[in-house]
Write a protein that holds these residues in place. Structure first.
Motif, short mmCIF file in Angstrom:
data_model
loop_
_atom_site.label_atom_id
_atom_site.label_comp_id
_atom_site.label_asym_id
_atom_site.label_seq_id
_atom_site.Cartn_x
_atom_site.Cartn_y
_atom_site.Cartn_z
N ALA A 26 7.36 37.93 -7.90
CA ALA A 26 6.39 36.90 -8.26
C ALA A 26 6.86 35.52 -7.82
CB ALA A 26 6.16 36.93 -9.77
N LEU A 27 8.17 35.28 -7.86
CA LEU A 27 8.71 33.98 -7.48
C LEU A 27 8.77 33.80 -5.97
CD1 LEU A 27 10.14 31.31 -8.20
CD2 LEU A 27 12.29 32.60 -8.29
N LEU A 28 9.04 34.86 -5.25
CA LEU A 28 9.30 34.77 -3.81
C LEU A 28 8.25 33.98 -3.03
CD1 LEU A 28 11.26 35.64 -1.55
CD2 LEU A 28 9.94 37.76 -1.35
N PRO A 29 6.96 34.27 -3.18
CA PRO A 29 5.97 33.53 -2.38
C PRO A 29 5.82 32.06 -2.77
CG PRO A 29 4.87 35.02 -3.91
CD PRO A 29 6.34 35.33 -3.98
N ARG A 30 6.42 31.66 -3.87
CA ARG A 30 6.33 30.26 -4.30
C ARG A 30 7.42 29.39 -3.69
NH1 ARG A 30 7.24 30.84 -10.29
NH2 ARG A 30 7.49 28.58 -10.07
N ILE A 31 8.39 30.00 -3.01
CA ILE A 31 9.52 29.25 -2.46
C ILE A 31 9.28 28.96 -0.99
CG2 ILE A 31 12.01 29.18 -2.13
CD1 ILE A 31 11.20 29.37 -5.05
N ASP A 32 9.33 27.69 -0.63
CA ASP A 32 9.31 27.29 0.77
C ASP A 32 10.75 27.15 1.23
OD1 ASP A 32 9.08 26.17 3.26
OD2 ASP A 32 7.99 24.38 2.62
N PHE A 33 11.24 28.13 1.97
CA PHE A 33 12.64 28.14 2.34
C PHE A 33 12.96 27.15 3.47
CE2 PHE A 33 12.14 32.25 0.22
CZ PHE A 33 13.19 32.17 -0.68
N ARG A 34 11.96 26.46 3.96
CA ARG A 34 12.20 25.39 4.92
C ARG A 34 12.18 24.01 4.24
NH1 ARG A 34 9.32 29.33 7.60
NH2 ARG A 34 10.23 30.04 9.59
N ALA A 35 11.94 24.01 2.94
CA ALA A 35 11.90 22.76 2.18
C ALA A 35 13.31 22.25 1.92
CB ALA A 35 11.17 22.98 0.87
N PRO A 36 13.46 20.98 1.57
CA PRO A 36 14.78 20.44 1.23
C PRO A 36 15.42 21.17 0.06
CG PRO A 36 13.19 18.67 1.52
CD PRO A 36 12.40 19.94 1.52
N ASP A 37 16.74 21.07 -0.03
CA ASP A 37 17.48 21.76 -1.09
C ASP A 37 16.90 21.47 -2.47
OD1 ASP A 37 19.12 22.63 0.92
OD2 ASP A 37 20.89 21.50 0.29
N ALA A 38 16.64 20.20 -2.76
CA ALA A 38 16.18 19.83 -4.09
C ALA A 38 14.87 20.53 -4.45
CB ALA A 38 16.02 18.32 -4.19
N THR A 39 13.99 20.67 -3.48
CA THR A 39 12.70 21.32 -3.73
C THR A 39 12.88 22.80 -3.99
OG1 THR A 39 11.58 19.71 -2.30
CG2 THR A 39 10.42 21.77 -2.76
N ARG A 40 13.68 23.48 -3.14
CA ARG A 40 13.93 24.92 -3.34
C ARG A 40 14.64 25.17 -4.66
NH1 ARG A 40 16.78 24.35 1.16
NH2 ARG A 40 18.58 25.39 0.19
N HIS A 41 15.64 24.37 -4.93
CA HIS A 41 16.45 24.62 -6.11
C HIS A 41 15.69 24.35 -7.40
CE1 HIS A 41 20.44 24.18 -3.66
NE2 HIS A 41 19.67 25.17 -3.25
N ALA A 42 14.74 23.42 -7.37
CA ALA A 42 13.93 23.18 -8.56
C ALA A 42 13.14 24.42 -8.96
CB ALA A 42 12.99 22.00 -8.31
N ALA A 43 12.76 25.22 -7.95
CA ALA A 43 12.03 26.46 -8.24
C ALA A 43 12.96 27.62 -8.55
CB ALA A 43 11.15 26.81 -7.04
N LEU A 44 14.14 27.65 -7.94
CA LEU A 44 15.07 28.77 -8.11
C LEU A 44 15.89 28.65 -9.39
CD1 LEU A 44 16.41 29.05 -4.45
CD2 LEU A 44 14.99 30.75 -5.62
N LEU A 45 16.26 27.44 -9.75
CA LEU A 45 17.23 27.26 -10.84
C LEU A 45 16.75 27.82 -12.19
CD1 LEU A 45 20.04 26.22 -11.34
CD2 LEU A 45 19.08 23.97 -11.86
N PRO A 46 15.48 27.65 -12.59
CA PRO A 46 15.07 28.23 -13.88
C PRO A 46 15.26 29.74 -13.94
CG PRO A 46 13.47 26.60 -13.16
CD PRO A 46 14.39 26.81 -12.00
#
Length: 288
Positions: free
Chosen positions: A233-253
């Motif tokens: 469910a999380l995978l399609p919400r992550i833009d892996f070309r986005a800056p670290d801060a953007t990716r990590h805000a979604a991954l960290l929770p």
């Protein structure tokens, strides 16, 4: 290129793969953005450095590489950090030794199949001893062909008995299909993304595709499947070309949630290291 030069390159690639995996925010695992499960990055770094020369030992059989690398890792780190990594990377290193510098995926995989076909009872005995020494969480006991008992079957046959429930065992009977047919294509599809993001994409991709074997062993297949569904469910919400801060805000929770629940997708991390190692061995874009 001399055998010693080839071994040095394999050892360098192994260390680089282990460190690249630690650099990424791999949800639920230990990484530079957060410790977890009573372990820290330093444990994994010490284990990688200790294991590398044994993984790349010139002329050593696969089982000997596994046993010596695991024992050296345990001595250096004081706990099991890399059994799965060693189980996957030792056959790859053995295959790379005869595949030539920066072989194609096809050549490396052909050499790997030959290496797996050539595994014997000695390899099985050494590998079983390594698994017993590492004592991975949730291993339990089997009614027959238990790793703590006498060796009666070859390593690939033994892995075949566990392949339906264990993703690492499955690699031994499929020619590392999940690495070559899932991990590497996913890694290379993001060639324009930062290395850390590519590693995160591979790791979360493995989590979303397969119930994690480590979670299944410790907490049951039902919980492992539930975590897989969360990752999917999380995978399609992550833009892996986005800056670290953007990716990590979604991954960290998700990372925090898994650790709070005591759930460690360790097998997904092991498969990720093996993917990075394979990419490095074949001259991929993560090559140091």
């Amino acid at each position: 290129m001399s055998p010693q030069d080839i071994a040095a390159g394999i050892a360098t690639a192994f260390r680089a793969a282990c460190r690249a995996e630690l650099d990424a925010l791999k949800v639920g695992n230990v990484h530079r953005h957060g410790a977890g499960h009573g372990m820290e990055v330093a444990h994994f770094e010490r284990a990688a450095d200790a294991a590398a020369p044994h993984i790349a030992a010139v002329g050593a059989r696969v089982g000997a590489r596994i046993e010596r690398a695991v024992d050296a890792s345990l001595a250096a780190a004081g706990l099991n950090t890399n059994l799965g990594i060693v189980l996957l990377c030792a056959p790859l290193a053995f295959a790379a030794e005869s595949a030539g510098p920066a072989p194609t995926d096809e050549r490396l995989r052909a050499r790997l199949r030959a290496a797996l076909d050539g595994l014997d009872m000695e390899d099985a005995a050494a590998t079983f001893r390594a698994i017993t020494h590492a004592n991975p969480g949730g291993l339990g006991r089997a009614t027959e062909h238990d790793v703590t008992g006498p060796v009666r079957i070859g390593l690939v046959e033994a892995m075949g008995l566990a392949a339906a429930r264990d993703s690492i065992a499955r690699q031994f009977v499929t020619g590392f299909a999940d690495i070559f047919e899932f991990g590497l294509p996913r890694l290379r599809a993001l060639a324009d993304a930062p290395a850390e993001a590519r590693t995160e994409a591979v790791h979360l991709g493995f989590m979303a595709a397969f119930p994690d074997s480590h979670i299944a062993r410790k907490s049951g297949i039902g919980i492992a499947e539930a975590v897989r569904a969360e990752a999917a469910a999380l995978l399609p919400r992550i833009d892996f070309r986005a800056p670290d801060a953007t990716r990590h805000a979604a991954l960290l929770p998700f990372d925090v949630s898994l650790k709070a629940r005591g759930l460690n997708p360790g097998t997904s991390a092991d498969l990720t290291v093996a993917t990075l190692f394979t990419d490095l061995l074949t001259g991929g874009s993560l090559r140091p």
